[in-house]
Write a protein that holds these residues in place. Structure first.
Motif, PDB file in Angstrom:
ATOM      1  N   ALA A  43       0.827  -1.208   0.000  1.00 47.34           N
ATOM      2  CA  ALA A  43       0.000   0.000   0.000  1.00 47.34           C
ATOM      3  C   ALA A  43       0.859   1.254   0.000  1.00 47.34           C
ATOM      4  O   ALA A  43       0.590   2.205  -0.750  1.00 47.34           O
ATOM      5  CB  ALA A  43      -0.938  -0.014   1.205  1.00 47.34           C
ATOM      6  N   ALA A  44       1.896   1.279   0.855  1.00 45.88           N
ATOM      7  CA  ALA A  44       2.772   2.452   0.900  1.00 45.88           C
ATOM      8  C   ALA A  44       3.488   2.651  -0.430  1.00 45.88           C
ATOM      9  O   ALA A  44       3.620   3.788  -0.919  1.00 45.88           O
ATOM     10  CB  ALA A  44       3.780   2.295   2.040  1.00 45.88           C
ATOM     11  N   TYR A  45       3.950   1.559  -1.045  1.00 43.82           N
ATOM     12  CA  TYR A  45       4.658   1.663  -2.327  1.00 43.82           C
ATOM     13  C   TYR A  45       3.719   2.178  -3.421  1.00 43.82           C
ATOM     14  O   TYR A  45       4.081   3.071  -4.190  1.00 43.82           O
ATOM     15  CB  TYR A  45       5.223   0.291  -2.705  1.00 43.82           C
ATOM     16  CG  TYR A  45       5.937   0.277  -4.030  1.00 43.82           C
ATOM     17  CD1 TYR A  45       7.258   0.702  -4.145  1.00 43.82           C
ATOM     18  CD2 TYR A  45       5.296  -0.166  -5.184  1.00 43.82           C
ATOM     19  CE1 TYR A  45       7.918   0.704  -5.367  1.00 43.82           C
ATOM     20  CE2 TYR A  45       5.937  -0.176  -6.415  1.00 43.82           C
ATOM     21  CZ  TYR A  45       7.250   0.257  -6.499  1.00 43.82           C
ATOM     22  OH  TYR A  45       7.893   0.252  -7.711  1.00 43.82           O
ATOM     23  N   ARG A  46       2.528   1.611  -3.493  1.00 41.05           N
ATOM     24  CA  ARG A  46       1.586   2.012  -4.552  1.00 41.05           C
ATOM     25  C   ARG A  46       1.195   3.486  -4.391  1.00 41.05           C
ATOM     26  O   ARG A  46       1.130   4.228  -5.376  1.00 41.05           O
ATOM     27  CB  ARG A  46       0.337   1.133  -4.498  1.00 41.05           C
ATOM     28  CG  ARG A  46       0.573  -0.342  -4.762  1.00 41.05           C
ATOM     29  CD  ARG A  46       1.020  -0.603  -6.167  1.00 41.05           C
ATOM     30  NE  ARG A  46       1.005  -2.038  -6.471  1.00 41.05           N
ATOM     31  CZ  ARG A  46       1.566  -2.578  -7.556  1.00 41.05           C
ATOM     32  NH1 ARG A  46       2.190  -1.786  -8.437  1.00 41.05           N
ATOM     33  NH2 ARG A  46       1.517  -3.879  -7.768  1.00 41.05           N
ATOM     34  N   ILE A  47       0.898   3.911  -3.164  1.00 46.12           N
ATOM     35  CA  ILE A  47       0.485   5.302  -2.950  1.00 46.12           C
ATOM     36  C   ILE A  47       1.636   6.252  -3.267  1.00 46.12           C
ATOM     37  O   ILE A  47       1.447   7.288  -3.931  1.00 46.12           O
ATOM     38  CB  ILE A  47      -0.015   5.492  -1.506  1.00 46.12           C
ATOM     39  CG1 ILE A  47      -1.345   4.759  -1.301  1.00 46.12           C
ATOM     40  CG2 ILE A  47      -0.172   6.970  -1.165  1.00 46.12           C
ATOM     41  CD1 ILE A  47      -1.874   4.806   0.110  1.00 46.12           C
ATOM     42  N   ALA A  48       2.847   5.925  -2.812  1.00 51.38           N
ATOM     43  CA  ALA A  48       3.995   6.808  -3.055  1.00 51.38           C
ATOM     44  C   ALA A  48       4.303   6.916  -4.540  1.00 51.38           C
ATOM     45  O   ALA A  48       4.530   8.023  -5.066  1.00 51.38           O
ATOM     46  CB  ALA A  48       5.210   6.295  -2.284  1.00 51.38           C
ATOM     47  N   THR A  49       4.328   5.793  -5.257  1.00 53.44           N
ATOM     48  CA  THR A  49       4.643   5.832  -6.692  1.00 53.44           C
ATOM     49  C   THR A  49       3.552   6.548  -7.476  1.00 53.44           C
ATOM     50  O   THR A  49       3.849   7.282  -8.428  1.00 53.44           O
ATOM     51  CB  THR A  49       4.844   4.411  -7.225  1.00 53.44           C
ATOM     52  OG1 THR A  49       3.680   3.614  -6.926  1.00 53.44           O
ATOM     53  CG2 THR A  49       6.060   3.752  -6.587  1.00 53.44           C
ATOM     54  N   GLU A  50       2.288   6.345  -7.094  1.00 56.44           N
ATOM     55  CA  GLU A  50       1.189   7.030  -7.785  1.00 56.44           C
ATOM     56  C   GLU A  50       1.272   8.538  -7.544  1.00 56.44           C
ATOM     57  O   GLU A  50       1.052   9.338  -8.464  1.00 56.44           O
ATOM     58  CB  GLU A  50      -0.160   6.492  -7.302  1.00 56.44           C
ATOM     59  CG  GLU A  50      -1.371   7.151  -7.956  1.00 56.44           C
ATOM     60  CD  GLU A  50      -1.471   6.832  -9.441  1.00 56.44           C
ATOM     61  OE1 GLU A  50      -2.063   7.653 -10.179  1.00 56.44           O
ATOM     62  OE2 GLU A  50      -0.961   5.780  -9.871  1.00 56.44           O
ATOM     63  N   ALA A  51       1.600   8.944  -6.301  1.00 52.25           N
ATOM     64  CA  ALA A  51       1.721  10.366  -6.002  1.00 52.25           C
ATOM     65  C   ALA A  51       2.876  11.000  -6.770  1.00 52.25           C
ATOM     66  O   ALA A  51       2.742  12.105  -7.321  1.00 52.25           O
ATOM     67  CB  ALA A  51       1.905  10.568  -4.503  1.00 52.25           C
ATOM     68  N   LEU A  52       4.045  10.310  -6.849  1.00 54.28           N
ATOM     69  CA  LEU A  52       5.174  10.836  -7.611  1.00 54.28           C
ATOM     70  C   LEU A  52       4.849  10.917  -9.094  1.00 54.28           C
ATOM     71  O   LEU A  52       5.231  11.877  -9.777  1.00 54.28           O
ATOM     72  CB  LEU A  52       6.409   9.960  -7.374  1.00 54.28           C
ATOM     73  CG  LEU A  52       7.029  10.031  -5.966  1.00 54.28           C
ATOM     74  CD1 LEU A  52       8.165   9.024  -5.839  1.00 54.28           C
ATOM     75  CD2 LEU A  52       7.530  11.435  -5.664  1.00 54.28           C
ATOM     76  N   THR A  53       4.145   9.935  -9.602  1.00 56.68           N
ATOM     77  CA  THR A  53       3.750   9.955 -11.015  1.00 56.68           C
ATOM     78  C   THR A  53       2.841  11.141 -11.309  1.00 56.68           C
ATOM     79  O   THR A  53       2.964  11.796 -12.348  1.00 56.68           O
ATOM     80  CB  THR A  53       3.052   8.637 -11.384  1.00 56.68           C
ATOM     81  OG1 THR A  53       3.942   7.546 -11.110  1.00 56.68           O
ATOM     82  CG2 THR A  53       2.668   8.616 -12.847  1.00 56.68           C
ATOM     83  N   ASN A  54       1.914  11.446 -10.389  1.00 53.68           N
ATOM     84  CA  ASN A  54       1.026  12.593 -10.579  1.00 53.68           C
ATOM     85  C   ASN A  54       1.808  13.904 -10.566  1.00 53.68           C
ATOM     86  O   ASN A  54       1.477  14.842 -11.299  1.00 53.68           O
ATOM     87  CB  ASN A  54      -0.038  12.615  -9.483  1.00 53.68           C
ATOM     88  CG  ASN A  54      -1.106  11.551  -9.695  1.00 53.68           C
ATOM     89  OD1 ASN A  54      -1.261  11.020 -10.799  1.00 53.68           O
ATOM     90  ND2 ASN A  54      -1.826  11.225  -8.636  1.00 53.68           N
ATOM     91  N   VAL A  55       2.850  13.983  -9.716  1.00 56.46           N
ATOM     92  CA  VAL A  55       3.676  15.186  -9.696  1.00 56.46           C
ATOM     93  C   VAL A  55       4.338  15.398 -11.054  1.00 56.46           C
ATOM     94  O   VAL A  55       4.349  16.507 -11.604  1.00 56.46           O
ATOM     95  CB  VAL A  55       4.732  15.081  -8.578  1.00 56.46           C
ATOM     96  CG1 VAL A  55       5.743  16.226  -8.694  1.00 56.46           C
ATOM     97  CG2 VAL A  55       4.066  15.103  -7.209  1.00 56.46           C
ATOM     98  N   VAL A  56       4.875  14.317 -11.605  1.00 59.83           N
ATOM     99  CA  VAL A  56       5.571  14.418 -12.893  1.00 59.83           C
ATOM    100  C   VAL A  56       4.596  14.752 -14.015  1.00 59.83           C
ATOM    101  O   VAL A  56       4.903  15.535 -14.927  1.00 59.83           O
ATOM    102  CB  VAL A  56       6.329  13.101 -13.176  1.00 59.83           C
ATOM    103  CG1 VAL A  56       6.903  13.106 -14.585  1.00 59.83           C
ATOM    104  CG2 VAL A  56       7.439  12.903 -12.153  1.00 59.83           C
TER     105      VAL A  56
END
Length: 661
Positions: free
Chosen positions: A576-589
């Motif tokens: 869950a932590a990995y998916r949320i963090a990667t999704e949030a970073l992807t949205n930033v980019v």
């Protein structure tokens, strides 16, 4: 067309009502003037029924005019106007007869005035008043059967008029008899007895009809009937001694005008004040008066034999009556208040009833509160939606906030009683007591609903994932492995016959096998990111951050990962932590104009995943698939999620309890 024709008709009815009311007032005023001309004092006017008839004429006439003015289609107003005209006519002609006699007027004129005086008022008692009570408050019979009752009252009303006018007795001494005198009046005594019984039956039927209406009425209808009940109780308290005890002053009849006043208020302005409170006090003192009268009469009879002295007997009776009434009054008031206000003065009883209904569900709790406090309406609203209600909503509804641990969980909507603009202090005290368990029940119900919704989502997600894996295995890996098997069989069959062909088949077999292995790895990666097993959570996130060095518009962006002292985490929490963090970073980019972003992992009592960037705020974020997915992942493990713009840039934060699994 109907409205245009109806407006002049309504104006003409109002004009007629006003004119008739003016006639009533004029007759009463002339009656008072004629009484003064006849030399009557106050006692003579009282004994000659000028005062009582005058007051009844004015009240019935004016109240009827008010009803007819505001409700011209309701016949009760016109019946009251006719009632007032009858009493006012007797008020006018009663003193007119002696004035004519003193002036030496012709005997036929005197007899005519006496006849009119005796003929006018009985219609009010025998016809207009009981018929109005029978039609109260709508102006229509209760049912088709009750139309026959109305017809019976109308047909038999002349009997009472004939009884009153047939005796020929003048209203004062020295006047001639009326024209309608019946010579054999005394011989018809059985008929007059039947007439009196008829009057009692008419009143009894009217009361029975009112009781039936009260039982089947809504809250507004009951409030109207309570006005009439109040007036009737007061009138009966005054009139009963006049009819049973000789020598009772005649002015007790002045209580009768309370009935038209109560009816007018009930029809036109029944929400004028808290009629329940007034009825409560009136019923209490009325019943207490009856108890006092009965006690006094009984004790007087008993002590008459025990105490021979008449000097000490009244004092002894008074003391004993006081001793009897003193403990009865508070208990009687409590019984009457309970009938009108429920258990408002017994909060423990209300709390017990509410607690007994908690296991049955919120609708039962709402119904228990309404019935226990005699409110016209109670409802429970959560997030602006009424989830349970009981009764009919009045115009005035008071909301009471329900809180659990300082957090609003809903509102209890209370419909105030008739005549009340707000809840009383006693009502608020009781509601404050029941609000605590009710708020707990609402919170528990919300948690239960959220848990059930989460379970349904988890089951749906699990089944959807199983369907995807089955589809991938069936449509992807399955045909590939089938082709591998067929190719291997073909190569085995051709290895001795056609070596070159067998070699080509083995090459194809190698390619298909590698494809199958890639499909297996893809399926495994979808179940759990392999980087978590190979590098751990921090290493996997650092690897992902190193891959995100350019934004969607080609500009460079610097991504930093900050994590210290993370303990071993459960597998579900890592994913869950990995998916949320990667999704949030992807949205930033993809969506921001940031030049830098920071991914921070903190671990105290909870695991906190936070992604911040320095992109300029551009309004509120519109939730998309990514934000919904992150929020659901946090909720699945009992965590909290927040995302949105800040003055310093964008923010995505998720918190997970460390015991999440």
């Amino acid at each position: 067309m109907t409205d245009r024709a109806g407006a002049p008709r309504a104006r003409s009815r109002r004009g007629l009502a006003g004119s008739l009311a003016a006639l009533v007032v004029a007759e009463v005023v002339l009656g008072l003037v004629l009484s003064a001309m006849a030399g009557w004092g106050w006692q003579q006017m009282l004994d000659g029924f000028v005062v009582t008839n005058g007051l009844m004429g004015v009240t019935f006439g004016l109240c009827g005019a008010v009803i007819a003015w505001h409700r011209p289609s309701n016949p009760i107003g016109w019946l009251f106007i006719a009632d007032g005209i009858g009493h006012a006519t007797t008020t006018f002609t009663g003193p007119l007869a002696p004035v004519l006699a003193d002036a030496g007027a012709p005997l036929p004129a005197q007899r005519l005035v006496v006849t009119v005086a005796m003929l006018a008022w009985p219609w009010s008692i025998g016809l207009f008043l009981p018929l109005a009570l029978l039609l109260f408050p709508t102006g229509r019979p209760l049912s088709p059967r009750w139309r026959w009752v109305s017809l019976g009252i109308i047909v038999t009303a002349p009997l009472f008029v004939i009884e009153m006018v047939g005796s020929g007795e003048p209203i004062s001494n020295g006047l001639p008899r009326g024209y309608l005198t019946i010579p054999s009046y005394a011989a018809l005594q059985p008929l007059w007895t039947a007439t009196e019984i008829r009057n009692l039956i008419a009143v009894g039927l009217a009361i029975t009809c009112l009781v039936i209406r009260f039982r089947h009425a809504d809250e507004a209808g009951r409030r109207q009937l309570l006005w009439l009940l109040l007036a009737s109780v007061i009138a009966l308290l005054f009139i009963t001694p006049w009819g049973l005890i000789a020598g009772t002053p005649i002015f007790v009849l002045l209580a009768i005008p309370l009935i038209p006043i109560a009816v007018a208020v009930a029809i036109v302005r029944h929400q004028l004040l808290d009629i329940r409170l007034v009825v409560s006090r009136a019923l209490t003192w009325g019943l207490l008066t009856l108890v006092a009268i009965a006690s006094y009469a009984g004790l007087a009879a008993v002590l008459g034999a025990l105490i021979p002295s008449r000097v000490g007997r009244p004092a002894a009776v008074t003391v004993l009556v006081a001793l009897i009434i003193a403990p009865i009054l508070p208990r009687l008031q409590k019984l009457v208040d309970r009938a009108l206000y429920g258990d408002r003065h017994d909060p423990a009883r209300i709390a017990s009833r509410v607690g007994a209904q908690l296991s049955a569900g919120l609708p039962g709790v709402v119904a228990a509160i309404r019935s226990g406090l005699r409110f016209p309406y109670t409802a429970l609203a959560v997030d602006g939606t009424v989830i349970a209600a009981d009764g009919t909503a009045p115009e005035s509804v008071v909301p009471l906030n329900l809180e659990y641990a300082g957090t609003p969980v809903g509102q209890l909507l209370i419909g105030v009683r008739s005549g009340e603009s707000a809840l009383s202090a006693a009502d608020r005290d009781v509601l404050a007591l029941v609000a605590v368990p009710l708020a707990v029940a609402v919170h528990a119900t919300r948690l239960s609903n959220e848990l059930q919704s989460s379970r349904e989502k988890l089951v749906a997600a699990r089944e959807e994932e199983r369907r995807r894996i089955r589809r991938d295995l069936h449509d992807g890996l399955g045909p590939t492995l089938t082709g591998v098997a067929f190719t291997a069989d073909a190569a085995a069959n051709l290895i001795d016959v056609d070596t070159l062909k067998a070699r080509d088949l083995l090459t194809t077999l190698r390619t298909d096998t590698r494809t199958a292995i890639a499909d297996v790895r893809r399926l495994v990666d979808d179940l759990r990111p392999p980087a978590l097993d190979e590098l751990g959570l921090v290493g996997a996130l650092q690897q992902r951050a190193d891959q995100l060095t350019f934004r969607a518009d080609g500009a460079s962006i610097q991504v930093e990962v900050a994590a210290e002292g993370l303990p071993a985490l459960p597998a579900a929490l890592e994913v869950a932590a990995y998916r949320i963090a990667t999704e949030a970073l992807t949205n930033v980019v993809r969506h921001s104009n940031a030049t830098s972003a920071v991914l921070a992992l903190r671990c105290g009592n909870d695991l906190e995943v936070e992604v911040t960037d320095d992109g300029p705020p551009n309004g509120a974020w519109r939730p998309g698939v990514g934000l919904h997915a992150m929020r659901e992942r946090a909720a699945e493990l009992g965590g909290a999620f927040e995302a949105g713009p800040t003055p310093a840039g964008g923010l995505v934060r998720a918190r997970f309890p460390l015991d999440a699994s």
